[in-house]
Design an enzyme around this catalytic site. Structure first.
Site, PDB file in Angstrom:
ATOM      1  N   ASP A 158       0.981 -21.514  15.485  1.00 18.11           N
ATOM      2  CA  ASP A 158       2.093 -20.851  14.813  1.00 18.11           C
ATOM      3  C   ASP A 158       3.129 -21.845  14.290  1.00 18.11           C
ATOM      4  O   ASP A 158       3.600 -21.708  13.165  1.00 18.11           O
ATOM      5  CB  ASP A 158       2.775 -19.853  15.765  1.00 18.11           C
ATOM      6  N   HIS A 218       8.499 -23.282   4.996  1.00 21.52           N
ATOM      7  CA  HIS A 218       9.928 -23.197   4.677  1.00 21.52           C
ATOM      8  C   HIS A 218      10.740 -24.295   5.359  1.00 21.52           C
ATOM      9  O   HIS A 218      11.845 -24.606   4.933  1.00 21.52           O
ATOM     10  CB  HIS A 218      10.479 -21.824   5.089  1.00 21.52           C
ATOM     11  N   HIS A 268       4.829 -26.520  10.892  1.00 18.56           N
ATOM     12  CA  HIS A 268       6.227 -26.981  10.806  1.00 18.56           C
ATOM     13  C   HIS A 268       6.432 -28.341  11.482  1.00 18.56           C
ATOM     14  O   HIS A 268       7.047 -29.244  10.932  1.00 18.56           O
ATOM     15  CB  HIS A 268       7.170 -25.988  11.497  1.00 18.56           C
ATOM     16  N   ARG A 303       0.805  -1.228   0.000  1.00 26.55           N
ATOM     17  CA  ARG A 303       0.000   0.000   0.000  1.00 26.55           C
ATOM     18  C   ARG A 303       0.833   1.269   0.000  1.00 26.55           C
ATOM     19  O   ARG A 303       0.372   2.321  -0.431  1.00 26.55           O
ATOM     20  CB  ARG A 303      -0.900   0.034   1.244  1.00 26.55           C
ATOM     21  N   LYS A 356       2.148 -19.907   5.366  1.00 27.04           N
ATOM     22  CA  LYS A 356       1.334 -20.341   6.501  1.00 27.04           C
ATOM     23  C   LYS A 356       0.884 -19.081   7.254  1.00 27.04           C
ATOM     24  O   LYS A 356       1.583 -18.060   7.168  1.00 27.04           O
ATOM     25  CB  LYS A 356       2.129 -21.281   7.404  1.00 27.04           C
ATOM     26  N   GLU A 411      12.623 -22.000  21.380  1.00 28.29           N
ATOM     27  CA  GLU A 411      13.195 -20.715  20.969  1.00 28.29           C
ATOM     28  C   GLU A 411      13.635 -19.936  22.200  1.00 28.29           C
ATOM     29  O   GLU A 411      12.966 -19.991  23.234  1.00 28.29           O
ATOM     30  CB  GLU A 411      12.158 -19.889  20.198  1.00 28.29           C
ATOM     31  N   LYS A 455       8.408 -20.510  23.394  1.00 31.19           N
ATOM     32  CA  LYS A 455       9.128 -19.246  23.197  1.00 31.19           C
ATOM     33  C   LYS A 455       9.781 -18.844  24.502  1.00 31.19           C
ATOM     34  O   LYS A 455       9.345 -19.266  25.571  1.00 31.19           O
ATOM     35  CB  LYS A 455       8.134 -18.141  22.822  1.00 31.19           C
TER      36      LYS A 455
END
Ligand code: NDP
Length: 460
Positions: free
Chosen positions: A225, A168, A230, A43, A135, A206, A336
């Site tokens: 997520d 990925h 994955h 945009r 995703k 993570e 996380k």
């Protein structure tokens, strides 16, 4: 090979952090076709020059290993068009005058997918064109089914060959290596079953918190997520029977069979086979060995609605109902803001029946998905006493030289029309079928939301 990439969402994080660096790596490896061009759209009111400067700056930050000359060469092939994706006329305007097949990549907020795919269908893509989506493929099973139906309509006769659901993880060198490990080793397949394997852990840990993605993450949670996509992709590659060939049909048929065989958890099972938690205030580690950094509790982070009860840690134990896997536990754990970064598959073998005393440790195969260690096999050797005393011996290998980043392989597949790195529609739906009972039971409040300090190993 397709020579024109229409990149929607070209000013966003995914484009700057992964897609542009992947294109630069492909350019450096001389893997992009002659005359390759990107039509970048978003945009913001930019002209070609302003967008090219933005891209050059992002490449400098995220692709420092690619030479400045190659980065500049890629930047020259970028064109910018301003577009409003909620307006079908604006989307179709991007395609005006294009006669040759294009690859359209939706690096957009997922809420725009249906509108944009519909607009692409109405505008009519040149024959042989492809659509790539990031995703999440829907926010739940119903959303995935609806999106697949829409994609099938727009793809028409080309069907799945025209659609790339990007995960990925399938492009990671180590995941490719997992496939080779299973397919090309005489010693692996005979023990790849529940007669020899007690448990398989798939870990996605993570050491970072939200990193500015609160708006997206708070509505998603870690199960949606990373686990639904994955981690279930990794599970399917581990648990599948071997395909007869590596064409996209055979491989994806076996993967979807594995997902279909994952037993759906009953409401009762969800209460003792899953956990969910979110982090409280704590200190995240510094990989360089420094003091680390203080982070607030998830509930106090900017942009978070604490009443949603979004989980930043999830654990799910699955069974795969096949002859091969009856009795093996599959544990999926993602979190996380933990004490370390570790993305790994751990295959725990049953203890050997051995006359040696002294407790030989069970064998363990560790497959790194994204880290310094690629493969490690824990065996038991013996100190030469009479009788020998068992001692652990580890054989390990660093990751293979990767060449391309994961998104480089994914983009190459999209441009060249290979489909093995793309998630097929039925795979995406089966993955939702596996996780939907968990999400439903969590929403009904059947599993309490636990807490863990940021920088710890997770909930006690
Ligand atoms: P961002 O919010 O950073 O970027 C979104 C992009 O879409 C921007 O370029 C924005 O540009 C554009 N955009 C948003 N609304 C419109 C609109 N109405 N019309 C035209 N353009 C619009 O998101 P990300 O890049 O992080 O994510 C993109 C997709 O990739 C998402 O589906 C996400 O789930 C997925 N993904 C992201 C990852 C990441 O690490 N970032 C990892 C894996 C998947 P502008 O505001 O200028 O219009």
């Amino acid at each position: 090979m397709i020579t024109k990439l229409v990149l929607l969402g070209a000013t966003g994080d995914l484009t700057g952090r992964y897609l542009l660096p992947a294109l630069a790596a492909l350019r450096a490896a001389d893997r992009l076709p002659d005359g390759f061009e990107v039509i970048a759209a978003a945009r913001q009111a930019l002209d070609d020059g302003a967008f090219q400067r933005m891209a050059a700056e992002r490449l400098e930050r995220h692709a420092p290993d690619v030479s400045a000359a190659v980065r500049a060469d890629l930047v020259r092939s970028l064109r910018y068009r301003r577009a409003e994706m909620t307006d079908p006329a604006s989307v179709s305007g991007l395609l005006s005058g294009i006669r040759h097949p294009v690859a359209v990549y939706l690096a957009l907020p997922p809420g725009l997918y249906a509108t944009v795919v519909t607009a692409l269908g109405t505008a009519g893509l040149p024959a042989g064109s492809r659509i790539a989506l990031e995703k999440p493929f829907g926010e739940d099973l119903d959303g995935a089914v609806a999106l697949n139906r829409l994609l099938a309509q727009v793809a028409g006769a080309a069907g799945e060959q025209a659609v790339f659901r990007v995960d990925h993880v399938l492009g990671l060198a180590t995941v490719q290596n997992l496939l080779a490990l299973r397919l090309a080793n005489r010693v692996v397949e005979p023990v790849w079953n529940s007669r020899h394997i007690e448990q398989i852990d798939i870990l996605w840990e993570e050491d970072l918190g939200l990193e500015g993605r609160a708006g997206y993450f708070d509505r998603s949670g870690i199960l949606r997520d990373v686990m639904q996509n994955h981690m279930l992709q990794v599970l399917s590659l581990i648990a599948m029977d071997l395909p007869a060939s590596l064409d996209e049909h055979a491989l994806r048929d076996r993967k979807v069979d594995a997902l279909r065989s994952a037993r759906r958890l009953s409401r009762d099972e969800v209460t003792f086979r899953t956990r969910r938690a979110r982090y409280t205030r704590g200190r995240l580690p510094d990989p360089a060995g420094g003091a680390g950094r203080e982070v607030p509790a998830y509930a106090d982070e900017d942009g978070i609605d604490a009443t949603r009860g979004t989980e930043t840690f999830a654990e799910v134990v699955l069974d795969i109902d096949t002859e091969r896997w009856a009795g093996t536990r599959f544990l999926l754990r993602a979190g996380k803001a933990l004490h370390r970064r570790r993305k790994q598959v751990t295959v725990r073998f049953l203890p050997a029946e051995s006359p040696l005393s002294g407790g030989a440790a069970a064998n363990e195969l560790r497959i790194g998905l994204d880290g310094p260690e690629d493969l490690a096999l824990q065996l038991t050797g013996g100190v030469p006493l009479n009788p020998p005393r068992p001692v652990p011996v580890t054989l390990s290998a660093p990751p293979p030289a990767t060449g391309l980043p994961a998104y480089g392989r994914v983009l190459l597949d999209i441009l060249s029309g290979g489909s093995t790195l793309s998630v097929r529609g039925d795979e995406a739906e089966e993955a939702w079928r596996v996780m939907t009972p968990v999400l439903t039971a969590w929403q009904a409040g059947l599993v309490p939301l636990e807490e863990y300090a940021a920088g710890s190993a997770g909930p006690p």
